[in-house]
Design a protein around this motif. Sequence first.
Motif, PDB file in Angstrom:
ATOM      1  N   CYS A  45      24.375  -0.991 -49.709  1.00 42.27           N
ATOM      2  CA  CYS A  45      23.296  -0.199 -49.098  1.00 42.27           C
ATOM      3  C   CYS A  45      22.004  -0.388 -49.876  1.00 42.27           C
ATOM      4  O   CYS A  45      22.029  -0.615 -51.098  1.00 42.27           O
ATOM      5  CB  CYS A  45      23.629   1.289 -49.159  1.00 42.27           C
ATOM      6  SG  CYS A  45      25.158   1.700 -48.373  1.00 42.27           S
ATOM      7  N   GLY A  46      20.899  -0.216 -49.184  1.00 38.10           N
ATOM      8  CA  GLY A  46      19.583  -0.152 -49.825  1.00 38.10           C
ATOM      9  C   GLY A  46      19.300  -1.365 -50.687  1.00 38.10           C
ATOM     10  O   GLY A  46      19.459  -2.524 -50.287  1.00 38.10           O
ATOM     11  N   THR A  47      18.894  -1.079 -51.913  1.00 40.37           N
ATOM     12  CA  THR A  47      18.546  -2.142 -52.852  1.00 40.37           C
ATOM     13  C   THR A  47      19.735  -3.069 -53.109  1.00 40.37           C
ATOM     14  O   THR A  47      19.582  -4.295 -53.200  1.00 40.37           O
ATOM     15  CB  THR A  47      18.048  -1.488 -54.163  1.00 40.37           C
ATOM     16  OG1 THR A  47      16.772  -0.906 -53.880  1.00 40.37           O
ATOM     17  CG2 THR A  47      17.901  -2.477 -55.286  1.00 40.37           C
ATOM     18  N   ALA A  48      20.928  -2.489 -53.219  1.00 33.37           N
ATOM     19  CA  ALA A  48      22.126  -3.312 -53.457  1.00 33.37           C
ATOM     20  C   ALA A  48      22.353  -4.265 -52.281  1.00 33.37           C
ATOM     21  O   ALA A  48      22.828  -5.395 -52.454  1.00 33.37           O
ATOM     22  CB  ALA A  48      23.333  -2.413 -53.673  1.00 33.37           C
ATOM     23  N   SER A  83      27.390  -1.940 -55.737  1.00 36.11           N
ATOM     24  CA  SER A  83      26.909  -0.566 -55.868  1.00 36.11           C
ATOM     25  C   SER A  83      26.562  -0.253 -57.320  1.00 36.11           C
ATOM     26  O   SER A  83      27.376  -0.478 -58.206  1.00 36.11           O
ATOM     27  CB  SER A  83      27.988   0.413 -55.380  1.00 36.11           C
ATOM     28  OG  SER A  83      27.594   1.741 -55.635  1.00 36.11           O
ATOM     29  N   GLN A  84      25.386   0.246 -57.547  1.00 37.05           N
ATOM     30  CA  GLN A  84      24.997   0.670 -58.899  1.00 37.05           C
ATOM     31  C   GLN A  84      25.856   1.852 -59.328  1.00 37.05           C
ATOM     32  O   GLN A  84      26.497   1.822 -60.368  1.00 37.05           O
ATOM     33  CB  GLN A  84      23.513   1.062 -58.895  1.00 37.05           C
ATOM     34  CG  GLN A  84      22.909   1.385 -60.255  1.00 37.05           C
ATOM     35  CD  GLN A  84      23.312   2.737 -60.832  1.00 37.05           C
ATOM     36  OE1 GLN A  84      23.754   2.825 -61.984  1.00 37.05           O
ATOM     37  NE2 GLN A  84      23.220   3.793 -60.054  1.00 37.05           N
ATOM     38  N   SER A  85      25.883   2.883 -58.496  1.00 33.67           N
ATOM     39  CA  SER A  85      26.546   4.134 -58.891  1.00 33.67           C
ATOM     40  C   SER A  85      28.060   4.038 -58.800  1.00 33.67           C
ATOM     41  O   SER A  85      28.767   4.737 -59.523  1.00 33.67           O
ATOM     42  CB  SER A  85      26.081   5.262 -57.972  1.00 33.67           C
ATOM     43  OG  SER A  85      26.454   4.961 -56.629  1.00 33.67           O
ATOM     44  N   THR A 126      28.665   5.420 -53.790  1.00 28.12           N
ATOM     45  CA  THR A 126      28.020   5.488 -52.477  1.00 28.12           C
ATOM     46  C   THR A 126      29.079   5.544 -51.375  1.00 28.12           C
ATOM     47  O   THR A 126      29.898   4.632 -51.238  1.00 28.12           O
ATOM     48  CB  THR A 126      27.094   4.270 -52.297  1.00 28.12           C
ATOM     49  OG1 THR A 126      26.126   4.327 -53.340  1.00 28.12           O
ATOM     50  CG2 THR A 126      26.401   4.274 -50.953  1.00 28.12           C
ATOM     51  N   VAL A 180      15.584   7.430 -59.708  1.00 29.81           N
ATOM     52  CA  VAL A 180      16.253   7.263 -58.413  1.00 29.81           C
ATOM     53  C   VAL A 180      16.032   5.848 -57.853  1.00 29.81           C
ATOM     54  O   VAL A 180      16.952   5.218 -57.339  1.00 29.81           O
ATOM     55  CB  VAL A 180      15.772   8.354 -57.421  1.00 29.81           C
ATOM     56  CG1 VAL A 180      16.136   8.000 -55.992  1.00 29.81           C
ATOM     57  CG2 VAL A 180      16.400   9.693 -57.795  1.00 29.81           C
ATOM     58  N   ALA A 181      14.820   5.336 -57.981  1.00 27.81           N
ATOM     59  CA  ALA A 181      14.556   3.993 -57.447  1.00 27.81           C
ATOM     60  C   ALA A 181      15.194   2.948 -58.359  1.00 27.81           C
ATOM     61  O   ALA A 181      14.962   2.912 -59.556  1.00 27.81           O
ATOM     62  CB  ALA A 181      13.055   3.763 -57.357  1.00 27.81           C
ATOM     63  N   SER A 182      15.995   2.116 -57.744  1.00 33.71           N
ATOM     64  CA  SER A 182      16.769   1.142 -58.520  1.00 33.71           C
ATOM     65  C   SER A 182      15.897  -0.036 -58.947  1.00 33.71           C
ATOM     66  O   SER A 182      15.189  -0.624 -58.127  1.00 33.71           O
ATOM     67  CB  SER A 182      17.913   0.659 -57.629  1.00 33.71           C
ATOM     68  OG  SER A 182      18.839  -0.039 -58.386  1.00 33.71           O
ATOM     69  N   LEU A 223      10.825  -1.504 -49.597  1.00 34.34           N
ATOM     70  CA  LEU A 223      11.667  -0.322 -49.822  1.00 34.34           C
ATOM     71  C   LEU A 223      11.150   0.485 -51.018  1.00 34.34           C
ATOM     72  O   LEU A 223      11.053   1.720 -50.959  1.00 34.34           O
ATOM     73  CB  LEU A 223      13.130  -0.744 -50.053  1.00 34.34           C
ATOM     74  CG  LEU A 223      14.109   0.382 -50.395  1.00 34.34           C
ATOM     75  CD1 LEU A 223      14.197   1.407 -49.273  1.00 34.34           C
ATOM     76  CD2 LEU A 223      15.499  -0.170 -50.689  1.00 34.34           C
ATOM     77  N   LYS A 224      10.796  -0.219 -52.094  1.00 32.42           N
ATOM     78  CA  LYS A 224      10.297   0.480 -53.291  1.00 32.42           C
ATOM     79  C   LYS A 224       9.048   1.286 -52.936  1.00 32.42           C
ATOM     80  O   LYS A 224       8.864   2.409 -53.381  1.00 32.42           O
ATOM     81  CB  LYS A 224       9.960  -0.522 -54.414  1.00 32.42           C
ATOM     82  CG  LYS A 224      11.150  -1.114 -55.115  1.00 32.42           C
ATOM     83  CD  LYS A 224      11.737  -0.186 -56.142  1.00 32.42           C
ATOM     84  CE  LYS A 224      13.176   0.120 -56.052  1.00 32.42           C
ATOM     85  NZ  LYS A 224      14.181  -0.358 -55.312  1.00 32.42           N
ATOM     86  N   GLU A 249       9.920   4.419 -50.735  1.00 31.48           N
ATOM     87  CA  GLU A 249      10.594   5.533 -51.390  1.00 31.48           C
ATOM     88  C   GLU A 249       9.745   6.178 -52.483  1.00 31.48           C
ATOM     89  O   GLU A 249       9.895   7.364 -52.756  1.00 31.48           O
ATOM     90  CB  GLU A 249      11.966   5.129 -51.926  1.00 31.48           C
ATOM     91  CG  GLU A 249      11.960   4.135 -53.053  1.00 31.48           C
ATOM     92  CD  GLU A 249      13.379   3.806 -53.541  1.00 31.48           C
ATOM     93  OE1 GLU A 249      14.264   4.651 -53.449  1.00 31.48           O
ATOM     94  OE2 GLU A 249      13.575   2.674 -54.023  1.00 31.48           O
TER      95      GLU A 249
HETATM   96  C1  F6R Z   1      16.580   2.157 -53.757  1.00 23.60           C
HETATM   97  C2  F6R Z   1      17.882   2.660 -54.123  1.00 23.60           C
HETATM   98  C3  F6R Z   1      18.919   2.808 -53.055  1.00 23.60           C
HETATM   99  C4  F6R Z   1      20.293   2.369 -53.567  1.00 23.60           C
HETATM  100  C5  F6R Z   1      21.373   2.637 -52.514  1.00 23.60           C
HETATM  101  C6  F6R Z   1      22.735   2.154 -52.971  1.00 23.60           C
HETATM  102  O1  F6R Z   1      15.743   2.056 -54.862  1.00 23.60           O
HETATM  103  O2  F6R Z   1      18.129   2.974 -55.262  1.00 23.60           O
HETATM  104  O3  F6R Z   1      18.568   2.096 -51.907  1.00 23.60           O
HETATM  105  O4  F6R Z   1      20.237   0.999 -53.872  1.00 23.60           O
HETATM  106  O5  F6R Z   1      21.441   4.010 -52.259  1.00 23.60           O
HETATM  107  O6  F6R Z   1      23.134   2.807 -54.129  1.00 23.60           O
HETATM  108  P1  F6R Z   1      24.295   2.233 -55.009  1.00 23.60           P
HETATM  109  O7  F6R Z   1      23.872   0.920 -55.560  1.00 23.60           O
HETATM  110  O8  F6R Z   1      24.517   3.252 -56.080  1.00 23.60           O
HETATM  111  O9  F6R Z   1      25.495   2.073 -54.118  1.00 23.60           O
END
Ligand code: F6R
Length: 615
Positions: A303-306, A350-352, A355, A401-403, A487-488, A491
């Motif tokens: 999702c998103g940045t990932a 996924s960073q976190s 998700t 919050v912004a990756s 996106l950056k 957001e």
């Molecule tokens: C944008 C951002 C989000 C995450 C997205 C996925 O700056 O941080 O778009 O990239 O919510 O999150 P993760 O990588 O944690 O699954």
Amino acid sequence: MCGIVGYVGSQSALEVVMAGLKRLEYRGYDSAGVAVLADGGMAAAKRAGKLVNLEKELVDRPLPTGSTGIGHTRWATHGAPNDANAHPHLDNAGRVAVVHNGIIENFAMLRDELQERGHELSSETDTEVVAHLLAEAFSSCADLAEAMRLVCRRLEGAFTLVAVHADEPDVVVGARRNSPLVVGVGEGEAFLASDVAAFIAHTRSAVELGQDQVVELRRDGVTVTGFDGRPAEVRSYNVDWDAAAAEKGGYDYFMLKEIAEQPRAVADTLLGRIDANGSLTLDEVRISASELREMDKVVIVACGTAFHAGMIAKYAIEHWTRIPCEVELASEFRYRDPILDAQTLVIAISQSGETMDTLMALRHAREQGSNVLAICNTNGSTIPRESDAVLYTHAGPEVAVASTKAFLTQLVACYLVALYLGQVRGTKWGDEIRAVIRDLSQIGGAVERVLETMEPVRELARSLADKNTVLFLGRHVGYPVALEGALKLKELAYMHAEGFAAGELKHGPIALIDEDLPVVVVVPSPRGRSVLHDKIVSNIQEIRARGARTIVIAEEGDEAVVPYADHLVRIPVTPTLLQPLVATVPLQVFACELATARGNEVDQPRNLAKSVTVE
Ligand code: F6R
């Protein structure tokens, strides 16, 4: 990236260390622990989870009072975030305690050696070997600083180590190689920490440690030597940040700090993944080489940045391995009944690691019999736990919050996976892989150079604070970079921003081009895919002819764009596929500065959460 504190003085070490850990919890919070020297012995406590769990443990089972101690708040790299893997780690006799930040690359070999000599290791961490090695070295030299020097000379990787020994109750020893460690010097007391935030409440007088140095802390001062034992010059400085600024390393926002950490994060993500012959060794990828050879399709979900990282990965995977690769928004994936089977490798980024959309997508893929490889920044989180294999990015905790740094490390991990697939399937020769690895290992320096030249970008961003719309264009791997830039901006600056594949411009979006509209164009290298370069130069001319203000991101030496750029942002020359690692950085800085100029809350933009645990 973990948080480390060490203290020797006349206060309660436990209180000083716990207060320091609180200020460092942003660096990692999956477990925490402390060790205190008291009554001729060592007392330690550690608990999985946030610091509050350790605090409860210390209420239930108080430690004796002592004035020398160390503590750690962990962001796991080796081993799950549980009690056993939490730091400090002790030797078998319980006389040495050590805390560690970083990765010891040759720990498996050292662990085997120790086990052959009868040592019993009780965790999955790379750190525990250091406690045992220190105990052995101390038994021959009876000097903890010397023992640390002896051990450090045997370690490979990047690390900060801090240790205490019950036989030297008034000494704390630290060591540093490519990982942060600062010393604080007070009246009759001294501190060690991953950053000054941990001791700023006690002293503003700090000592800088160089690479490959060992520091010995006593109440009456500090002694610094190299790993080779030679005395080192002690460079003192005064910290003029307040406590809140110190936690952010002096930056106004975590986002700025995380942008600045990118060279280190990129380097850390490469650590331990290349063997002495330059081949890739992705130990954590527990899908066998024979299974990977069977795969006939790769599907990336994120999702998103990932997701943008996944879009870029597609170019690398298909180019280097010739396996078809699809990239899909995790939230859409399972609802369209995707075609999946045991020959499909699904990569969840996924960073976190929490998700929900990505988690649901990977569950669906596994139900269909596909193998799932997670690329994740958070050790022990749900997505890697539920995947067949995982490749961790080593960005350290991302608080804003912004990756930013997670994105760059996701790209590095994707390149590594693509090369690894090429290696096991024989679609890439060893020397070709080594050449890309060499290029990747130079990217940290290239990102550093981009960061050094960002003032004009910040100035430009401030001048655009009253605009309503910014468009971003790119081609090839520059297209996902354009999406990420947009996106950056959305957001953080709450502006209308859109990213387009530049070739699509004349199929509709060109109607948006207006007098003075800022349009950011990510230009591919004129070398390599020069056809694309020429086409995007034409695109820039088309938008400029309609009065737009062009902000051109182009590599050093690309002169063809100069006549058409109202603002030119130079990035270092990189191989075509790796360009996103440098081209994204100015867009992060641009969005962060524009958001600041508009008075927005940079680290916590409205309506957003760091990990989106609902569908
Ligand atoms: C944008 C951002 C989000 C995450 C997205 C996925 O700056 O941080 O778009 O990239 O919510 O999150 P993760 O990588 O944690 O699954």
